[in-house]
Write an enzyme that holds these catalytic residues in place. Structure first.
Site, mmCIF file in Angstrom:
data_model
loop_
_atom_site.group_PDB
_atom_site.id
_atom_site.type_symbol
_atom_site.label_atom_id
_atom_site.label_comp_id
_atom_site.label_asym_id
_atom_site.label_seq_id
_atom_site.Cartn_x
_atom_site.Cartn_y
_atom_site.Cartn_z
ATOM 1 N N ASP A 142 80.806 33.098 24.642
ATOM 2 C CA ASP A 142 81.940 33.546 25.467
ATOM 3 C C ASP A 142 83.264 33.540 24.685
ATOM 4 O OD1 ASP A 142 79.957 33.412 27.412
ATOM 5 O OD2 ASP A 142 80.615 31.464 28.170
ATOM 6 N N HIS A 283 70.302 37.313 28.136
ATOM 7 C CA HIS A 283 70.185 36.277 27.109
ATOM 8 C C HIS A 283 69.841 36.804 25.723
ATOM 9 C CE1 HIS A 283 70.160 34.035 30.843
ATOM 10 N NE2 HIS A 283 70.554 32.987 30.135
HETATM 11 O O1 F6P Z 1 78.339 30.251 28.560
HETATM 12 C C1 F6P Z 1 77.344 31.004 27.938
HETATM 13 C C2 F6P Z 1 76.610 31.862 28.935
HETATM 14 O O2 F6P Z 1 75.667 32.647 28.234
HETATM 15 C C3 F6P Z 1 77.491 32.744 29.809
HETATM 16 O O3 F6P Z 1 77.960 33.883 29.123
HETATM 17 C C4 F6P Z 1 76.579 33.024 30.965
HETATM 18 O O4 F6P Z 1 77.293 33.299 32.145
HETATM 19 C C5 F6P Z 1 75.814 31.717 31.106
HETATM 20 O O5 F6P Z 1 75.908 31.045 29.868
HETATM 21 C C6 F6P Z 1 74.352 31.884 31.465
HETATM 22 O O6 F6P Z 1 73.811 30.640 31.668
HETATM 23 P P1 F6P Z 1 72.241 30.362 31.856
HETATM 24 O O7 F6P Z 1 71.644 30.290 30.485
HETATM 25 O O8 F6P Z 1 72.189 29.061 32.577
HETATM 26 O O9 F6P Z 1 71.679 31.508 32.636
#
Ligand code: F6P
Length: 359
Positions: A142, A283
Site C-alpha cells: 500500500d 493477491h
Molecule cells: O495491506 C495490504 C493489503 O494487501 C491491502 O492492500 C488489502 O486491502 C489487504 O491487505 C488484504 O488483506 P487480506 O490478505 O487479509 O485479504
C-alpha cells in the site's frame, strides 16, 4: 549491553514481495559484519506467544536461497491484536505479556519488526510495555507508512499492476471495451496512481479524489468521439460509490475491501452504454518474486536496521528519504498514514497526460 548480540526478526501483517530479501540482508549483515546470532520468529508475534517460543536460528546459507522467493519463509499474520486477542470462546484477551515473556525467554537483545503501520504500532506498544529493543522496517504494497517515500513490496505491486494494464490495452482495443482494473492499496491510492501512469491508463480513481460518474463517462465518450473506442480505468479498492458508501466483502472481523470495480462497471454501462469488463488483481500484487528496486531497498533497510542495533539505537524505523536510508522515530512514522497528495507531482503528472480522475 554486551557486544555479542542475539537478535530476533519477524514479519508481521500482510505479506508482500521482498520480505525474504530483508530477512536475508539482516542475517548476512548481523553475521558477516558483527558475528551476532540471528533468530527468525515464526508467524509474527504468534511465534512469541507459543511455548516454547517458535523461532529458528538463521545462517547465511539458510537465508541466501530465499532472496528471490515471494512471501515470507518465517510466516506472518494480519490477524489478532495481542492486546485484544480473539479467543476460541469468542472473548478478547490481552496476551501481550505472553509475547513479551517469549521475547525474553529467547534471551534476545533486540528485535527487528518488519511491518506496515498497524503492525509497527502494535510492536511498539509491546516494546514499550515489555522492554523490547525494537527497530522497525516498513513494508506494505500500500506504501502508506508515513515518513518513508517507499516501503518494501510497493514497487513489485506497481510492476504487477502495470503489467496487467499493458495486457488489458490489447484486449480492450480488440473488443472496443472499457476495462476496469481494481487494485489493492487499502485507503491509499498509490498503486493505482503509479501503475495508471506507467501503464497509460485513461482513467485513475483513488480514494483521495472524489469523483462523479458523469465525468468518467464523459472521458469514455470523448475518447470514442476521437476514434479511440476503448478505455482503461484503474480503480483503488477503497474508492467508494459516488455517494460515498464503501464497498466491502464479508462481515464484521472478516470485512475486506473489494468490489468497487464491479459497481463501477455496472454504473458505466448503465450511463454510457459502453461494454465493460472488470479485472480484480487481488493477491497477485503481493505474490511472486520481488523487483530489483524492492530487493535493493530490502538490502539497504536490512543493513541499516542492523547498524541501528549496533549503536543500541532503538524505537526507530529505517526509512527511505532523499535518496538515502534515514532513521525516524517509530512514533512519528505511525502517527499518520501516507496518502496520495491530490496536489502532488504524480497527480499533476497524470492530469498533464490527460488522465481523468473523475473530478
Ligand atoms: O495491506 C495490504 C493489503 O494487501 C491491502 O492492500 C488489502 O486491502 C489487504 O491487505 C488484504 O488483506 P487480506 O490478505 O487479509 O485479504
Amino acid at each position: 549491553m554486551r557486544d555479542h548480540k542475539r537478535i530476533g526478526i519477524l514479519t508481521s501483517g500482510g505479506d508482500c514481495a521482498g520480505l525474504n530479501a530483508v530477512i536475508r540482508a539482516v542475517t548476512r549483515c548481523a553475521i558477516k559484519s558483527y558475528g551476532w546470532e540471528v533468530f527468525g520468529i515464526c508467524k509474527a508475534t504468534h511465534g512469541l506467544m507459543a511455548r516454547p517460543p517458535q523461532a529458528m536460528e538463521l545462517t547465511v546459507s539458510k537465508v541466501d536461497p530465499f532472496l528471490t522467493m515471494g512471501g515470507t519463509f518465517l510466516g506472518t499474520t494480519n490477524k489478532g491484536d495481542p492486546f485484544a486477542f480473539p479467543m476460541p470462546d469468542s472473548t478478547l484477551a490481552d496476551r501481550s505479556a505472553e509475547i513479551i515473556e517469549g521475547y525474553h525467554q529467547l534471551n534476545l537483545d533486540a528485535l527487528i519488526g518488519i511491518g506496515g503501520d498497524g503492525s509497527l504500532a502494535i510492536l511498539r506498544k509491546l516494546a514499550q510495555k515489555g522492554g523490547i529493543n525494537l527497530v522497525g522496517i516498513p513494508k506494505t504494497i500500500d506504501n502508506d507508512v508515513d515518513m518513508t517515500e517507499r516501503s518494501i513490496g510497493f514497487d513489485t505491486a506497481v510492476n504487477i499492476a502495470t503489467e496487467a494494464i499493458d495486457r488489458l490495452h490489447f484486449t480492450a482495443a480488440s473488443h472496443s471495451r472499457v476495462m476496469i482494473l481494481e487494485v489493492m492499496g487499502r485507503d491509499a491510492g498509490h498503486i493505482a496512481l503509479n501503475a495508471g501512469i506507467a501503464g497509460g491508463a485513461n482513467i485513475i480513481m483513488i480514494p483521495e479524489i472524489p469523483y462523479k460518474l458523469e465525468k468518467i463517462c464523459e472521458q469514455i465518450k470523448a475518447r470514442q468521439t476521437r476514434g479511440r473506442d476503448y478505455s482503461i480505468a484503474v480503480v483503488s479498492e477503497a474508492v467508494c460509490t459516488e455517494f460515498g458508501d464503501p464497498i466491502q466483502k464479508g462481515h464484521f472481523a472478516d470485512c475486506r475491501l473489494g468490489g468497487i470495480g464491479q459497481y463501477l462497471a455496472e454504473q458505466i454501462t448503465k450511463l454510457s452504454g459502453a461494454e465493460t469488463r472488470v479485472t480484480v488483481l487481488g493477491h497477485t500484487q503481493r505474490g511472486g518474486t520481488s523487483s530489483p528496486l524492492d530487493r535493493i531497498l530490502a538490502a539497504a533497510f536490512g543493513v541499516a536496521a542492523v547498524e541501528l542495533i549496533a549503536q543500541d539505537k532503538y524505537d526507530y524505523m529505517v526509512a527511505w528519504q532523499d535518496r538515502s536510508v534515514q532513521a525516524v522515530p517509530i512514533a512519528e512514522a505511525i502517527k499518520n498514514y501516507f496518502s496520495v497528495d491530490p496536489q502532488g507531482t504524480l497527480v499533476k503528472t497524470a492530469r498533464g497526460l490527460g488522465i481523468c480522475f473523475g473530478d
